[in-house]
Design an enzyme around this catalytic site. Structure first.
Site, PDB file in Angstrom:
ATOM      1  N   PHE A   1       0.850  -1.194   0.000  1.00  0.00           N
ATOM      2  CA  PHE A   1       0.000   0.000   0.000  1.00  0.00           C
ATOM      3  C   PHE A   1       0.885   1.243   0.000  1.00  0.00           C
ATOM      4  O   PHE A   1       1.913   1.257   0.669  1.00  0.00           O
ATOM      5  CB  PHE A   1      -0.920  -0.018   1.227  1.00  0.00           C
ATOM      6  CG  PHE A   1      -2.124   0.854   1.084  1.00  0.00           C
ATOM      7  CD1 PHE A   1      -3.216   0.442   0.343  1.00  0.00           C
ATOM      8  CD2 PHE A   1      -2.152   2.099   1.678  1.00  0.00           C
ATOM      9  CE1 PHE A   1      -4.333   1.259   0.206  1.00  0.00           C
ATOM     10  CE2 PHE A   1      -3.256   2.922   1.551  1.00  0.00           C
ATOM     11  CZ  PHE A   1      -4.351   2.501   0.812  1.00  0.00           C
TER      12      PHE A   1
ATOM     13  N   PHE B   1      -0.705  -2.928   8.328  1.00  0.00           N
ATOM     14  CA  PHE B   1      -1.286  -3.737   9.395  1.00  0.00           C
ATOM     15  C   PHE B   1      -0.752  -5.169   9.379  1.00  0.00           C
ATOM     16  O   PHE B   1      -0.637  -5.805  10.427  1.00  0.00           O
ATOM     17  CB  PHE B   1      -2.818  -3.737   9.276  1.00  0.00           C
ATOM     18  CG  PHE B   1      -3.509  -4.364  10.432  1.00  0.00           C
ATOM     19  CD1 PHE B   1      -3.701  -3.665  11.614  1.00  0.00           C
ATOM     20  CD2 PHE B   1      -3.969  -5.671  10.354  1.00  0.00           C
ATOM     21  CE1 PHE B   1      -4.339  -4.251  12.696  1.00  0.00           C
ATOM     22  CE2 PHE B   1      -4.610  -6.254  11.436  1.00  0.00           C
ATOM     23  CZ  PHE B   1      -4.793  -5.551  12.605  1.00  0.00           C
ATOM     24  N   GLU B   2      -0.406  -5.666   8.207  1.00  0.00           N
ATOM     25  CA  GLU B   2       0.063  -7.048   8.072  1.00  0.00           C
ATOM     26  C   GLU B   2       1.549  -7.224   8.388  1.00  0.00           C
ATOM     27  O   GLU B   2       2.045  -8.347   8.478  1.00  0.00           O
ATOM     28  CB  GLU B   2      -0.223  -7.553   6.652  1.00  0.00           C
ATOM     29  CG  GLU B   2      -1.694  -7.743   6.341  1.00  0.00           C
ATOM     30  CD  GLU B   2      -2.464  -6.448   6.060  1.00  0.00           C
ATOM     31  OE1 GLU B   2      -3.685  -6.442   6.264  1.00  0.00           O
ATOM     32  OE2 GLU B   2      -1.834  -5.439   5.648  1.00  0.00           O
TER      33      GLU B   2
ATOM     34  N   ALA C   1       4.097   2.848   4.801  1.00  0.00           N
ATOM     35  CA  ALA C   1       3.728   4.264   4.843  1.00  0.00           C
ATOM     36  C   ALA C   1       2.236   4.359   5.149  1.00  0.00           C
ATOM     37  O   ALA C   1       1.409   3.862   4.385  1.00  0.00           O
ATOM     38  CB  ALA C   1       4.041   4.941   3.518  1.00  0.00           C
ATOM     39  N   VAL C   2       1.929   4.970   6.276  1.00  0.00           N
ATOM     40  CA  VAL C   2       0.540   5.214   6.658  1.00  0.00           C
ATOM     41  C   VAL C   2       0.354   6.728   6.608  1.00  0.00           C
ATOM     42  O   VAL C   2       1.024   7.465   7.323  1.00  0.00           O
ATOM     43  CB  VAL C   2       0.232   4.660   8.064  1.00  0.00           C
ATOM     44  CG1 VAL C   2      -1.251   4.819   8.384  1.00  0.00           C
ATOM     45  CG2 VAL C   2       0.645   3.190   8.168  1.00  0.00           C
ATOM     46  N   ILE C   3      -0.551   7.151   5.734  1.00  0.00           N
ATOM     47  CA  ILE C   3      -0.751   8.582   5.499  1.00  0.00           C
ATOM     48  C   ILE C   3      -2.153   8.955   5.951  1.00  0.00           C
ATOM     49  O   ILE C   3      -3.133   8.296   5.590  1.00  0.00           O
ATOM     50  CB  ILE C   3      -0.543   8.904   4.008  1.00  0.00           C
ATOM     51  CG1 ILE C   3       0.895   8.488   3.598  1.00  0.00           C
ATOM     52  CG2 ILE C   3      -0.782  10.385   3.736  1.00  0.00           C
ATOM     53  CD1 ILE C   3       1.136   8.447   2.108  1.00  0.00           C
TER      54      ILE C   3
ATOM     55  N   HIS D   1      -9.122   5.934  10.745  1.00  0.00           N
ATOM     56  CA  HIS D   1      -8.420   4.716  10.341  1.00  0.00           C
ATOM     57  C   HIS D   1      -6.907   4.858  10.537  1.00  0.00           C
ATOM     58  O   HIS D   1      -6.240   3.929  11.009  1.00  0.00           O
ATOM     59  CB  HIS D   1      -8.748   4.410   8.868  1.00  0.00           C
ATOM     60  CG  HIS D   1      -8.143   3.157   8.345  1.00  0.00           C
ATOM     61  ND1 HIS D   1      -8.598   1.913   8.702  1.00  0.00           N
ATOM     62  CD2 HIS D   1      -7.103   2.953   7.491  1.00  0.00           C
ATOM     63  CE1 HIS D   1      -7.873   0.993   8.091  1.00  0.00           C
ATOM     64  NE2 HIS D   1      -6.963   1.610   7.352  1.00  0.00           N
TER      65      HIS D   1
ATOM     66  N   PHE E   1      11.765  -0.464  13.011  1.00  0.00           N
ATOM     67  CA  PHE E   1      10.539   0.249  12.660  1.00  0.00           C
ATOM     68  C   PHE E   1      10.855   1.272  11.573  1.00  0.00           C
ATOM     69  O   PHE E   1      11.425   2.322  11.836  1.00  0.00           O
ATOM     70  CB  PHE E   1       9.974   0.953  13.899  1.00  0.00           C
ATOM     71  CG  PHE E   1       8.610   1.529  13.687  1.00  0.00           C
ATOM     72  CD1 PHE E   1       7.482   0.782  13.965  1.00  0.00           C
ATOM     73  CD2 PHE E   1       8.452   2.817  13.211  1.00  0.00           C
ATOM     74  CE1 PHE E   1       6.210   1.313  13.778  1.00  0.00           C
ATOM     75  CE2 PHE E   1       7.192   3.363  13.011  1.00  0.00           C
ATOM     76  CZ  PHE E   1       6.068   2.609  13.299  1.00  0.00           C
TER      77      PHE E   1
END
Length: 173
Positions: free
Chosen positions: A17, A52-53, A75-77, A83, A108
């Site tokens: 993602f 998440f995985e 990368a979580v944007i 969410h 991390f």
């Protein structure tokens, strides 16, 4: 960090993602590992659907015993819903838990940013280069853990020798 990482085996778990960002992180990470002596065949990359995985695969790699460290990249944007907060919290908790449960260095390298531009800047090898930094952290943590484990073995050996001498009545005099 001026030492060689030639004999290291490193696992990398990279989220698919936000591919443009995670692909840049992954390339920079692999380049940094190789520039410090990690051989191509000793870098094991697994792509997962999203951030998440990452913890489950990182744990599986660490427990398999074939890698000296696992680097987690994603990368979580932030978007318009909560969410982002849930994913960031669970990924952070999961990665930290894997490190504690396995005693394998788990790095991390998951970006948590407000915007795509921030994520791209942090992944860019000419700017923040978080992928390259994750690689360097993995190499350093393997060295640190090996040093500590070596010191622990020395202490255990001394303790065992001392206990043996007391049990037989012999001393160092």
């Amino acid at each position: 960090m001026g030492y060689s990482a030639k004999k290291l085996n490193v696992g990398i778990v990279a989220a698919k993602f936000n591919q443009r960002v995670t692909g840049t992180l992954l390339r920079a990470c692999v380049d940094a590992l190789e520039s410090h002596g990690v051989e191509k065949h000793a870098v094991h990359v697994v792509r997962v659907p999203g951030a998440f995985e990452i913890p489950l695969v990182a744990q599986t790699m660490a427990k398999a015993g074939h890698v000296d460290a696992v680097i987690c990249l994603g990368a979580v944007i932030r978007g318009d819903t909560p969410h982002f907060d849930y994913i960031c919290a669970e990924v952070s908790r999961g990665i930290g838990q894997v490190a504690l449960d396995t005693a394998v260095p788990i790095i991390f390298g998951v970006l948590t940013t407000e915007t795509v531009a921030q994520a791209e800047e942090r992944a860019d090898p000419t700017k923040f280069n978080r992928g390259g930094e994750a690689a360097k952290a993995a190499i350093e943590m393997v060295r640190v853990m090996r040093m500590i484990r070596g010191e622990v073995r020395k202490l255990e050996s001394r303790k065992s020798t001392s206990q043996s001498r007391r049990a037989t009545g012999r001393t160092n005099r």
